[in-house]
Enzyme design. Structure first.
Site, PDB file in Angstrom:
ATOM      1  N   VAL A  42      33.917 -16.916   5.822  1.00  0.00           N
ATOM      2  CA  VAL A  42      34.713 -17.125   7.041  1.00  0.00           C
ATOM      3  C   VAL A  42      36.018 -16.342   6.968  1.00  0.00           C
ATOM      4  O   VAL A  42      36.425 -15.675   7.926  1.00  0.00           O
ATOM      5  CB  VAL A  42      34.986 -18.631   7.261  1.00  0.00           C
ATOM      6  N   CYS A  43      36.679 -16.399   5.834  1.00  0.00           N
ATOM      7  CA  CYS A  43      37.962 -15.704   5.670  1.00  0.00           C
ATOM      8  C   CYS A  43      37.806 -14.195   5.841  1.00  0.00           C
ATOM      9  O   CYS A  43      38.670 -13.524   6.422  1.00  0.00           O
ATOM     10  CB  CYS A  43      38.564 -16.019   4.309  1.00  0.00           C
ATOM     11  N   THR A  44      36.718 -13.665   5.357  1.00  0.00           N
ATOM     12  CA  THR A  44      36.476 -12.227   5.494  1.00  0.00           C
ATOM     13  C   THR A  44      36.398 -11.835   6.968  1.00  0.00           C
ATOM     14  O   THR A  44      36.971 -10.819   7.382  1.00  0.00           O
ATOM     15  CB  THR A  44      35.180 -11.836   4.754  1.00  0.00           C
TER      16      THR A  44
END
Length: 223
Positions: A42-44
C-alpha cells in the site's frame, strides 16, 4: 495534535539531507505524510502516486514531506522500487522522506496507534500552513490506502478559506459555489462579493446559508 497546534521546529535527517522544519518549509504549505513501513504494497502505491503528482502540489505552493520509522538507507533502496513501478516519476525523486528510527518525530507529532504502541508507524496525513499551524490531521489504518485526489481537494479548500471568508460545502470541487462564513455581516456582502451572494430561505427564518462563487471571492484569494 489538535487542529491549530503550531508544529515545533524539529530537526530531521531525510533522503535529501538534514532539515530544520521551519526553515525548510519557509512560506509554503506542507503536506507531511507518514507510512507504516518501507517495502510494503500500500505504501508503495501511495508514495508513487504522490511522486507522480508532485508538480501539481508545487504549483499550489505545497511542499511534500514523507516520513517513516525506517532508516534512510532503507528509504533510498525502496525509492528505486517505487520509480520502477511508477515510470513517470522523475529520475531525481521529487520530495524528501524522513528516516525516524528512534520514533522521536512520530511520537512528537502523535503519529502512533494506541493498539500497537511499539509499531513502526501509522498512515498519517498532516497539512500545515505557512504559519506552521496544523490545519488537517488524518490517521488511516494500515489496510486502507489514502485518496490523493481528496487530499489535494482539501488543501485547495483550506487555501481558499485562508484567503477569503468562505467555507466549502459537502462534496465541493474547485470551481463550485462556496458558502459565505456566518460571521460575515450582510452589510459587508457587497464589498466582499461584488458579483453577488445568494441567500437560501430556510423554514427557521434564519439566513445562515449564503452561496457565492469561489472565483468571485475576494481577488486576493487567487494571489
Amino acid at each position: 495534535m489538535r487542529l491549530g497546534t503550531k508544529i515545533p521546529n524539529f530537526e530531521a535527517y531525510t533522503t535529501k539531507g538534514k532539515i530544520h522544519f521551519h526553515n525548510w518549509s519557509g512560506n509554503s504549505w506542507v503536506l507531511m505524510f507518514s507510512h507504516p513501513a518501507d517495502f510494503t504494497p500500500v505504501c508503495t502505491t501511495e508514495l508513487g502516486r504522490l511522486a507522480e503528482r508532485a508538480e501539481e502540489f508545487k504549483r499550489r505552493g505545497v511542499k511534500l514531506l514523507g516520513h517513516s520509522c525506517d532508516s534512510l538507507e532503507s528509504h533510498l533502496v525502496w525509492i528505486k522500487d517505487i520509480q520502477a513501478k511508477y515510470r513517470r516519476i522523475p529520475k531525481v525523486f521529487p520530495y524528501p522522506i524522513i528516516g525516524d528510527e528512534t520514533r522521536e518525530i512520530a511520537e512528537m507529532l502523535d503519529m502512533v496507534d494506541e493498539r500497537e504502541p511499539s509499531s513502526r508507524g501509522v498512515r498519517a496525513v498532516l497539512v500545515i500552513d505557512p504559519q506552521k499551524i496544523l490545519r488537517l490531521f488524518l490517521l488511516y489504518p494500515d489496510t486502507t490506502g489514502r485518496n490523493i485526489d481528496e487530499i489535494f481537494r482539501v488543501i485547495q479548500a483550506l487555501q481558499l478559506s485562508s484567503r477569503a471568508p468562505v467555507a466549502t460545502p459537502v462534496d465541493w470541487q474547485p470551481g463550485d459555489e462556496v458558502l459565505v462564513c456566518p460571521n460575515v455581516p450582510e452589510s459587508e456582502e457587497a464589498r466582499l462579493f461584488p458579483h453577488g451572494v445568494q441567500h437560501v430561505a430556510m423554514p427557521s427564518g434564519l439566513a445562515y446559508i449564503r452561496y457565492t462563487s469561489d472565483y468571485l471571492a475576494p481577488h486576493e484569494c487567487w494571489e
